[in-house]
Design a protein around this motif. Structure first.
Motif, mmCIF file in Angstrom:
data_model
loop_
_atom_site.group_PDB
_atom_site.id
_atom_site.type_symbol
_atom_site.label_atom_id
_atom_site.label_comp_id
_atom_site.label_asym_id
_atom_site.label_seq_id
_atom_site.Cartn_x
_atom_site.Cartn_y
_atom_site.Cartn_z
ATOM 1 N N UNK A 190 0.808 -1.212 0.000
ATOM 2 C CA UNK A 190 0.000 0.000 0.000
ATOM 3 C C UNK A 190 0.852 1.279 0.000
ATOM 4 N N UNK A 191 2.158 1.140 -0.178
ATOM 5 C CA UNK A 191 3.063 2.287 -0.332
ATOM 6 C C UNK A 191 2.886 3.320 0.771
ATOM 7 N N UNK A 192 2.783 2.840 2.044
ATOM 8 C CA UNK A 192 2.561 3.763 3.156
ATOM 9 C C UNK A 192 3.743 4.693 3.413
ATOM 10 N N UNK A 193 4.913 4.373 2.814
ATOM 11 C CA UNK A 193 6.048 5.287 2.949
ATOM 12 C C UNK A 193 5.665 6.668 2.444
ATOM 13 N N UNK A 194 4.631 6.709 1.574
ATOM 14 C CA UNK A 194 4.281 7.991 0.955
ATOM 15 C C UNK A 194 3.166 8.724 1.703
ATOM 16 N N UNK A 195 2.685 8.161 2.802
ATOM 17 C CA UNK A 195 1.630 8.830 3.577
ATOM 18 C C UNK A 195 2.119 10.168 4.127
ATOM 19 N N UNK A 196 3.346 10.179 4.636
ATOM 20 C CA UNK A 196 3.867 11.413 5.237
ATOM 21 C C UNK A 196 4.075 12.516 4.181
ATOM 22 N N UNK A 197 4.767 12.216 3.048
ATOM 23 C CA UNK A 197 4.895 13.277 2.034
ATOM 24 C C UNK A 197 3.550 13.839 1.575
ATOM 25 N N UNK A 198 2.580 12.960 1.304
ATOM 26 C CA UNK A 198 1.287 13.455 0.816
ATOM 27 C C UNK A 198 0.608 14.338 1.868
ATOM 28 N N UNK A 199 0.664 13.885 3.131
ATOM 29 C CA UNK A 199 0.040 14.667 4.199
ATOM 30 C C UNK A 199 0.702 16.039 4.337
ATOM 31 N N UNK A 200 2.026 16.059 4.296
ATOM 32 C CA UNK A 200 2.736 17.334 4.464
ATOM 33 C C UNK A 200 2.479 18.282 3.296
ATOM 34 N N UNK A 201 2.417 17.732 2.085
ATOM 35 C CA UNK A 201 2.126 18.582 0.929
ATOM 36 C C UNK A 201 0.718 19.158 1.077
ATOM 37 N N UNK A 202 -0.227 18.312 1.506
ATOM 38 C CA UNK A 202 -1.611 18.769 1.669
ATOM 39 C C UNK A 202 -1.730 19.839 2.756
ATOM 40 N N UNK A 203 -0.901 19.731 3.799
ATOM 41 C CA UNK A 203 -0.926 20.736 4.874
ATOM 42 C C UNK A 203 -0.292 22.045 4.408
#
Lengths: 239, 108
Positions: free
Chosen positions: A166-179
């Motif tokens: 599920x490529x969860x390594x990318x959860x943090x980048x996506x969240x930070x970009x969205x913030x």
């Protein structure tokens, strides 16, 4: 409790309630990412209870996973939380006269959502005294902060059940970009972010994740300098 | 694997540090104003630090040993565009994640 104080408390709780839908997924994500990083349920929950600041928690966790030294993880996470000092300064005008223990509690629960609700409500209700203002603040905290703990716990429990594809390594980048994206409201903010990205990539070779510090400082100085230029030209608009 | 001693050191010190930042003015300094130059730099901490954390993770994802990945790049661009246009954090996370999974699916 006095009647107007009670109604201020409930008004705060009502104004804070919609943020449940923002805070819950974010807290759950932190729980999941913690579990993926090898934290147990108690460690994930302790993180959320002790620190109670989403972006800073994600930052610290990411850097720990990258094997960054302790001081780099701490300094970066605290830099992300520097805005809390501004919130503290802004609320001091309204709540500075509260008893010491109450100011301690207010400080602990001072997060983006409680701050934003409170300053807006204090602007709208200029007649409020200290009791109403304090009650309102604790009202906004009531739906938001317990949810932060509970959903971290849920995420930490669910986390290990999620398979790696599920490529969860990318959860943090996506969240930070969205913030970050909604904060890019002025040319100064956009320039700060752009310089920070370029410098972070350019100085990624520095040891101990120091490229992050270089990029962060360069971004802040850029933002402040552009703001000064815009003010001098008379084209600065408060975000 | 994260070292447990380091983890707890960071949790405790970050907790104390975050509380100190929140308590600084409210608890200790009172109504004295902060210098304008300091406020001006503090305004840009979030937009300077968060992109600096993200940029290398997007360009060289650790999960692929630093190999640049079109699906992750596309997801980052969509998240940024949606967040910038709508200011809706949850919507941009959902569409960004959707783009990532679509990209990973298309790449096989």
């Amino acid at each position: 409790m006095h009647d107007t104080t009670r109604s201020a408390y409930w008004q705060g709780a009502r104004d804070g309630a919609p943020f449940i839908f923002v805070v819950s997924p974010f807290a759950m994500l932190f729980g999941v990412v913690s579990a993926e990083a090898g934290l147990n349920v108690f460690e994930a929950l302790a993180f959320s209870v002790v620190v109670i600041a989403g972006a800073a928690q994600f930052t610290a966790l990411q850097l720990l996973q990258d094997n960054a030294p302790t001081f780099v993880a701490l300094a970066s996470a605290l830099a992300v939380n520097l805005r809390m000092a501004m919130y503290s300064a802004a609320l001091t005008l309204h709540l500075g006269a509260a008893p010491f223990w109450q100011r301690g509690l207010i400080a602990y629960f001072l997060v983006d959502q409680t701050y934003a609700c409170s300053v807006m409500a204090y602007e709208r209700n200029k007649g409020w005294g200290l009791a109403q203002k304090t009650a309102y603040f604790f009202g906004t905290m009531t739906p938001v902060c317990p949810m932060w703990y509970v959903m971290t716990l849920v995420g930490a429990w669910a986390g290990t059940a999620i398979p790696p594809d599920y490529a969860l390594d990318f959860a943090v980048p996506i969240t930070f970009i969205a913030l970050t994206a909604p904060m890019l409201r002025t040319a100064a903010h956009r320039a700060a972010a752009l310089v920070s990205v370029v410098m972070a990539l350019g100085f990624a070779w520095l040891p101990f994740n120091l490229g992050l510090m270089v990029a962060g400082l360069a971004g802040m100085i850029t933002g402040a300098q552009i703001e000064l230029r815009l003010r001098a030209r008379g084209t600065w608009v408060d975000p | 694997m994260i070292d447990k001693t380091q983890l707890w050191t960071v949790i405790v010190l970050l907790g104390i540090g975050s509380f100190a930042l929140r308590f600084a003015f409210l608890g200790l300094i009172g109504n004295r104003a902060m210098p304008e130059w300091l406020l001006r730099h503090l305004r840009y901490t979030a937009v300077a630090i968060l992109p600096a954390i993200v940029a290398p993770l997007v360009a060289w994802p650790a999960a692929l040993e630093g190999q640049t990945d079109p699906a992750r790049l596309a997801a980052a661009c969509v998240t940024l565009a949606v967040g910038y246009a709508t200011r809706n954090v949850i919507l941009s996370i959902v569409l960004g994640a959707g783009t990532l999974y679509l990209g990973l699916y298309l790449a096989g």
